[in-house]
Design an enzyme around this catalytic site. Structure first.
Site, PDB file in Angstrom:
ATOM      1  N   ASP A 167      42.600  29.694  23.045  1.00  0.00           N
ATOM      2  CA  ASP A 167      43.622  30.341  22.475  1.00  0.00           C
ATOM      3  C   ASP A 167      44.693  29.287  21.558  1.00  0.00           C
ATOM      4  O   ASP A 167      44.752  28.226  22.158  1.00  0.00           O
ATOM      5  CB  ASP A 167      44.588  31.169  23.372  1.00  0.00           C
ATOM      6  CG  ASP A 167      45.620  32.056  22.934  1.00  0.00           C
ATOM      7  OD1 ASP A 167      45.121  32.357  21.442  1.00  0.00           O
ATOM      8  OD2 ASP A 167      46.766  32.325  23.242  1.00  0.00           O
ATOM      9  N   ASN A 226      41.120  42.375  20.232  1.00  0.00           N
ATOM     10  CA  ASN A 226      41.445  41.188  19.075  1.00  0.00           C
ATOM     11  C   ASN A 226      40.740  42.162  17.871  1.00  0.00           C
ATOM     12  O   ASN A 226      41.062  41.724  16.556  1.00  0.00           O
ATOM     13  CB  ASN A 226      40.841  40.054  19.033  1.00  0.00           C
ATOM     14  CG  ASN A 226      41.373  38.984  20.196  1.00  0.00           C
ATOM     15  OD1 ASN A 226      40.705  38.366  20.446  1.00  0.00           O
ATOM     16  ND2 ASN A 226      42.692  39.072  19.992  1.00  0.00           N
TER      17      ASN A 226
END
Ligand code: IPE
Ligand code: IPE
Ligand code: MG
Length: 229
Positions: A12, A60
């Site tokens: 991330d 996502n």
């Protein structure tokens, strides 16, 4: 303590990495992909047998189309160029997640090209794409119900998309956030957690060694009073 057998990384921070440099988010994903390749080289060079990387979550998939298209472009490159490299090193490449949610050409490229690495015995690299742990758990439950099977914690684990892999030892998340964002919820039951402030494109092999070093110092008790008793 010994090396972890199975490491997972929530990769991330690509978007913030790009933003800091006044670049588009997609430049962060490109930098993230370069980092992913160098880190996996390092992981297998260190003798770790199993590595699972979170590249794109099921959630996502609701990001803007432009960003998703850039990611799909990177998957096309990765799942073409890395195949001979991984094959040569004896690494089996696998993908977990709902590939049917990806563009058809990307899904079939991934399916066909990962098959070319089958049987690699030096290690297993799994990339999670369109993956959600709750979705994975629910689909295993539904399968058990359909088949009229009663499950145990062990047989259930073998029905998940990570079935057959060694227990997850170390779960790393880069990019400052301290959450698991629907990744390996069942598998992480006794994993050691390690959170890094570094954004993924800045997370170096030395940072990874630091995480492994910390893992080696931790006492894993698995509910008992002393480790190993
Ligand atoms: C992680 O980076 C990669 C993907 C989720 C595709 P992000 O894109 O979430 O980066 P940040 O969190 O916005 O910095
Ligand atoms: C988790 O990151 C998914 C990946 C790194 C692939 P997110 O950026 O999607 O997580 P949240 O939204 O901050 O929880
Ligand atoms: Mg993020």
């Amino acid at each position: 303590m010994s090396l972890p057998r199975h490491i997972a990384i929530i990769m991330d921070g690509n978007g913030r990495w790009a933003k800091r440099r006044l670049l588009p988010r997609t430049a962060g994903h490109r930098a993230g992909l370069k980092r992913m390749i160098s880190l996996t080289d390092h992981i297998f060079a260190r003798g770790i047998e199993c590595c699972t990387l979170f590249a794109l979550s099921a959630e996502n998939l609701s990001r803007p189309e432009e960003e998703l298209n850039a990611l799909y472009g990177l998957f096309r490159v990765y799942f073409t160029e890395q195949i001979p490299v991984l094959r040569e090193r004896g690494i089996t490449l696998r993908v977990i997640g709902e590939l049917s949610l990806l563009p058809a050409d990307v899904a079939s490229l991934i399916g066909e090209n990962t098959a070319k690495t089958a049987g690699g015995e030096k290690g297993t690299l799994t990339v999670a794409i369109g993956y959600g742990a709750r979705q994975d758990i629910v689909s295993a439950c539904n399968r058990a119900v359909r088949e009229g099977r009663e499950v145990t914690p062990e047989t259930f684990a073998s029905m998940l998309s990570t079935g057959g892999m060694p227990e997850l030892d170390l779960l790393i998340r880069t990019g400052k956030e301290k959450r698991v964002s629907n990744f390996l919820l069942y598998e992480a039951a006794y994993a050691e957690l390690y959170f890094s402030e570094k954004l993924f494109p800045d997370f170096t092999a030395r940072d990874l060694d630091r995480a492994i070093g910390e893992f080696e110092k931790r006492e894993r008790r698995f509910g008992r009073i002393d480790a190993g008793r």
